[in-house]
Design a protein around this motif. Structure first.
Motif, PDB file in Angstrom:
ATOM      1  N   VAL A   1       0.820  -1.218   0.000  1.00  0.00           N
ATOM      2  CA  VAL A   1       0.000   0.000   0.000  1.00  0.00           C
ATOM      3  C   VAL A   1       0.854   1.269   0.000  1.00  0.00           C
ATOM      4  O   VAL A   1       0.327   2.366   0.196  1.00  0.00           O
ATOM      5  N   GLY A   2       2.175   1.116  -0.213  1.00  0.00           N
ATOM      6  CA  GLY A   2       3.000   2.295  -0.453  1.00  0.00           C
ATOM      7  C   GLY A   2       3.955   2.708   0.634  1.00  0.00           C
ATOM      8  O   GLY A   2       4.685   3.689   0.480  1.00  0.00           O
ATOM      9  N   LEU A   3       3.987   1.995   1.771  1.00  0.00           N
ATOM     10  CA  LEU A   3       4.944   2.307   2.819  1.00  0.00           C
ATOM     11  C   LEU A   3       6.262   1.582   2.525  1.00  0.00           C
ATOM     12  O   LEU A   3       6.310   0.637   1.736  1.00  0.00           O
ATOM     13  N   ASN A   4       7.321   2.023   3.191  1.00  0.00           N
ATOM     14  CA  ASN A   4       8.630   1.376   3.068  1.00  0.00           C
ATOM     15  C   ASN A   4       9.069   0.846   4.432  1.00  0.00           C
ATOM     16  O   ASN A   4       9.767   1.532   5.180  1.00  0.00           O
ATOM     17  N   PRO A   5       8.639  -0.367   4.800  1.00  0.00           N
ATOM     18  CA  PRO A   5       9.045  -0.914   6.097  1.00  0.00           C
ATOM     19  C   PRO A   5      10.490  -1.396   6.093  1.00  0.00           C
ATOM     20  O   PRO A   5      10.963  -1.976   5.117  1.00  0.00           O
ATOM     21  N   VAL A   6      11.191  -1.123   7.190  1.00  0.00           N
ATOM     22  CA  VAL A   6      12.545  -1.619   7.433  1.00  0.00           C
ATOM     23  C   VAL A   6      12.502  -2.320   8.787  1.00  0.00           C
ATOM     24  O   VAL A   6      12.122  -1.710   9.794  1.00  0.00           O
ATOM     25  N   VAL A   7      12.860  -3.589   8.823  1.00  0.00           N
ATOM     26  CA  VAL A   7      12.727  -4.390  10.042  1.00  0.00           C
ATOM     27  C   VAL A   7      14.096  -4.629  10.673  1.00  0.00           C
ATOM     28  O   VAL A   7      15.032  -5.072  10.000  1.00  0.00           O
ATOM     29  N   VAL A   8      14.204  -4.331  11.968  1.00  0.00           N
ATOM     30  CA  VAL A   8      15.381  -4.695  12.769  1.00  0.00           C
ATOM     31  C   VAL A   8      14.896  -5.699  13.804  1.00  0.00           C
ATOM     32  O   VAL A   8      13.954  -5.420  14.550  1.00  0.00           O
TER      33      VAL A   8
END
Length: 291
Positions: A52-59
């Motif tokens: 849906v257009g977000l840019n998730p970055v997972v730590v």
């Protein structure tokens, strides 16, 4: 489709529009990482966020998984102020579990849901430059503090975010293990909360989200606080309304807000689809910390 489901979708629309194109850093840890249903929910949530257009970055963390392997190898863990004292054999296990087993499992789960996840450690692409952390420990206020050598435990000196930016621009979802490299190439184990906060600051993230095993921050009467600014939360720490394991997350939250991160959220990852409920509904489910 029932009217109730349609109402939920309509409620999410302004938030999807607001967050479109925004980079959001998520610290993934706690019970959400070990419960099979919650792991699947997390992978779906991250994938939906990207679509849906977000840019998730997972730590991610991995303490329970590290403990299990160390026990199987007959290596006993010692902790000071919540930090694992890490000698060379322990560091080998930490890097193997975080950068190998845990990281690749998260990548696989997201890819199974249709996402395009890529696993990294802080050593990849020179992402995280670290140095040795020194722990100042005072057990008795009447005695001088003790300097404890935690071994190969590090703190973040610098984040070089080029690899993260390149991956997100190409449609990938970075999944990052919290280890870093020193100037001489040595590997350091770094607290995942600190890594998430440092990365959020380096990439000017719009949001930083901590998935925990508690609902959020509570006031003195035990009621959940849905939104609070950093000045009020600092007073709660001074009055010891907030204490224990929440303190490091609060410190990371305030640091992130003071260095350009839009807002910080502390939410309970044991609730199904916690990320979506916090970001895309009017009430949310946890605590939002603002400037």
């Amino acid at each position: 489709m029932t009217a109730n489901v349609a109402d939920i979708l309509i409620e999410s629309l302004p938030y999807i529009r607001r967050f479109s194109g925004m980079t959001i850093v998520i610290k993934y840890g706690g019970h959400a990482m070990v419960d099979e249903q919650l792991k699947k929910d997390f992978a779906r949530d991250i994938t939906l966020m990207k679509f849906v257009g977000l840019n998730p970055v997972v730590v991610h963390g991995g303490g329970p998984q590290i403990n299990l392997v160390l026990e199987q190898m007959g290596i006993r863990s010692k902790f000071v102020r919540g930090m694992r004292l890490t000698d060379a054999p322990t560091m080998d296990v930490v890097e193997m579990v975080l950068g190998g087993k845990v990281n690749k499992a998260i990548v696989a789960q997201i890819n199974q849901q249709g996402g395009r996840a890529v696993g990294l450690s802080g050593k990849d692409g020179g992402l995280i430059l670290a140095e040795k952390l020194k722990i100042v420990y005072r057990e008795d206020e009447n005695k001088p503090p003790e300097i404890i050598d935690p071994g190969l435990v590090g703190r973040v000196v610098q984040v070089r975010p080029e690899i993260i930016n390149t991956l997100t621009e190409k449609g990938f979802i970075p999944i990052i293990a919290p280890v870093g490299a020193g100037n001489s190439g040595e590997t350091y184990n770094i607290n995942a909360d600190l890594v998430a906060s440092s990365i959020a600051m380096a990439i000017a993230a719009g949001r930083l989200i901590f998935l925990t095993d508690v609902d959020g921050i509570f006031d003195s009467s035990g009621s959940l606080i849905s939104s609070i600014n950093k000045k009020k939360i600092q007073k709660m720490v001074e009055k010891k309304t907030i204490s224990g394991g929440m303190i490091p997350k609060i410190e990371c939250s305030i640091d992130a807000l003071e260095h350009g991160v839009g807002k910080v959220h502390i939410i309970n990852g044991r609730k199904r689809h916690a990320l979506l409920l916090e970001l895309f509904t009017d009430r949310g489910i946890g605590t939002e910390v603002t400037v």
